[in-house]
Design a protein around this motif. Structure first.
Motif, PDB file in Angstrom:
ATOM      1  N   ASN B  57       6.909  88.995  83.789  1.00 45.61           N
ATOM      2  CA  ASN B  57       6.101  89.992  83.081  1.00 45.61           C
ATOM      3  C   ASN B  57       4.599  89.678  83.119  1.00 45.61           C
ATOM      4  N   TYR B  58       4.169  88.907  84.126  1.00 39.73           N
ATOM      5  CA  TYR B  58       2.759  88.603  84.320  1.00 39.73           C
ATOM      6  C   TYR B  58       2.080  89.820  84.983  1.00 39.73           C
ATOM      7  N   ASN B  59       0.918  90.270  84.578  1.00 43.67           N
ATOM      8  CA  ASN B  59       0.098  89.679  83.594  1.00 43.67           C
ATOM      9  C   ASN B  59      -0.003  90.476  82.303  1.00 43.67           C
ATOM     10  N   ASP B  60       1.043  91.239  82.002  1.00 42.88           N
ATOM     11  CA  ASP B  60       1.120  91.778  80.643  1.00 42.88           C
ATOM     12  C   ASP B  60       1.295  90.628  79.665  1.00 42.88           C
ATOM     13  N   ASP B  61       2.018  89.607  80.091  1.00 41.49           N
ATOM     14  CA  ASP B  61       2.150  88.363  79.327  1.00 41.49           C
ATOM     15  C   ASP B  61       1.538  87.226  80.147  1.00 41.49           C
ATOM     16  N   PRO B  62       1.032  86.190  79.474  1.00 38.72           N
ATOM     17  CA  PRO B  62       0.552  85.029  80.245  1.00 38.72           C
ATOM     18  C   PRO B  62       1.730  84.261  80.823  1.00 38.72           C
ATOM     19  N   ALA B  63       1.452  83.394  81.764  1.00 34.62           N
ATOM     20  CA  ALA B  63       2.500  82.554  82.344  1.00 34.62           C
ATOM     21  C   ALA B  63       2.947  81.509  81.328  1.00 34.62           C
ATOM     22  N   ASN B 114      -2.699  84.766  65.962  1.00 35.24           N
ATOM     23  CA  ASN B 114      -3.612  85.911  65.829  1.00 35.24           C
ATOM     24  C   ASN B 114      -4.572  86.049  67.008  1.00 35.24           C
ATOM     25  N   ASP B 115      -4.435  85.155  67.993  1.00 31.09           N
ATOM     26  CA  ASP B 115      -5.342  85.197  69.148  1.00 31.09           C
ATOM     27  C   ASP B 115      -4.582  85.807  70.328  1.00 31.09           C
ATOM     28  N   SER B 116      -4.756  87.090  70.519  1.00 33.30           N
ATOM     29  CA  SER B 116      -3.939  87.813  71.497  1.00 33.30           C
ATOM     30  C   SER B 116      -4.331  87.492  72.939  1.00 33.30           C
ATOM     31  N   TRP B 117      -3.322  87.501  73.806  1.00 30.95           N
ATOM     32  CA  TRP B 117      -3.541  87.363  75.250  1.00 30.95           C
ATOM     33  C   TRP B 117      -4.475  88.461  75.764  1.00 30.95           C
ATOM     34  N   GLU B 118      -4.455  89.602  75.095  1.00 25.12           N
ATOM     35  CA  GLU B 118      -5.314  90.713  75.519  1.00 25.12           C
ATOM     36  C   GLU B 118      -6.788  90.320  75.498  1.00 25.12           C
ATOM     37  N   ASN B 119      -7.133  89.327  74.690  1.00 26.88           N
ATOM     38  CA  ASN B 119      -8.524  88.852  74.643  1.00 26.88           C
ATOM     39  C   ASN B 119      -8.917  88.106  75.913  1.00 26.88           C
ATOM     40  N   TYR B 120      -7.942  87.698  76.711  1.00 25.03           N
ATOM     41  CA  TYR B 120      -8.200  86.835  77.874  1.00 25.03           C
ATOM     42  C   TYR B 120      -7.705  87.417  79.197  1.00 25.03           C
TER      43      TYR B 120
END
Lengths: 91, 147
Positions: B57-63, B114-120
């Protein structure tokens, strides 16, 4: 492939996880050229979007892109390892 | 995420792993087949470090990033140093982990919920090559843990 070094030049390659500049071999670069000029050429060639917080290393030693190759004590044939710093943590 | 798109991103972000890069950094690829990217860092000064990125599911999710011994078993004691290699035990996996927003383990850690992957996602340094470079550069500044 360029392997013949001119006088007062060195042979340089820049290597990243997105590719290399040049793709094969090395480029003849004047020893008084600032490193950042060469890194910019490589970034443009490889089409890297941003190099914020990246470091340039030669044989494990971090070099200063603001200085030229001679000031960085570099000569001969070198490969610059260019990539993100070690980072750590988050917000 | 559509698996075909995920695979496409995986391949785009790893096709720059040239022989030149692998030789310069003394990296050996054990597996590069979506969704797995498994390689070993070598250095004359320390024990090899094997890293496995699982990119489902990369890169909707991080590895998901695993720290391994050279033989593929989980590393129970990480090398000591600075940067993204956290030798402390992760509260979920109970293993040392990569403490970086580019890893799944960071985002499931109670300190970073609270630090979403969407920020990165898509930011410089957080693609697969960028993460491996961060880990590699951190590893080069570590010393081996004592058993």
């Amino acid at each position: 492939m360029n392997t013949e070094k001119k006088e007062n030049h060195l042979l340089v390659a820049v290597v990243t996880t997105s590719g290399s500049w040049p793709k094969e071999g090395y480029e003849n670069i004047p020893i008084h050229q600032k490193v950042k000029i060469v890194l910019k050429k490589a970034v443009d060639f490889i089409q890297i979007v941003s190099t914020d917080n990246w470091i340039a290393k030669v044989e494990g030693r971090e070099i200063n892109p603001e200085n030229n190759f001679e000031e960085n004590n570099l000569s001969g044939t070198i490969s610059i390892d260019y990539g993100p710093r070690e980072g750590g943590g988050g917000k | 995420m559509n698996p075909s798109l995920s695979k496409l991103i995986f391949e785009r972000e790893t096709n720059g792993f040239t022989t030149r890069l692998l030789e310069l950094r003394s990296w050996i690829i054990n597996e590069k087949s979506f969704p797995n990217l498994d390689l070993t860092f070598h250095s004359p000064e320390r024990k090899p470090l094997r890293i496995k990125l699982i990119c489902e599911n990369y890169n909707d999710d991080p590895a998901s990033i695993q720290l391994l011994n050279e033989d593929g078993t989980f590393l129970l004691k990480a090398p000591i140093g600075q940067g993204v290699i956290n030798p402390g035990l992760h509260p979920v996996t109970n293993l040392p982990f990569i403490c970086s927003p580019g890893s799944k383990e960071y985002h499931i850690h109670s300190s970073h919920l609270n630090d979403s992957w969407e920020n990165y996602k898509g930011q410089p340094g957080y693609d697969l090559g960028g993460m491996l470079s961060q880990i590699y550069n951190a590893w080069k500044k570590t010393v081996d843990a004592q058993n």
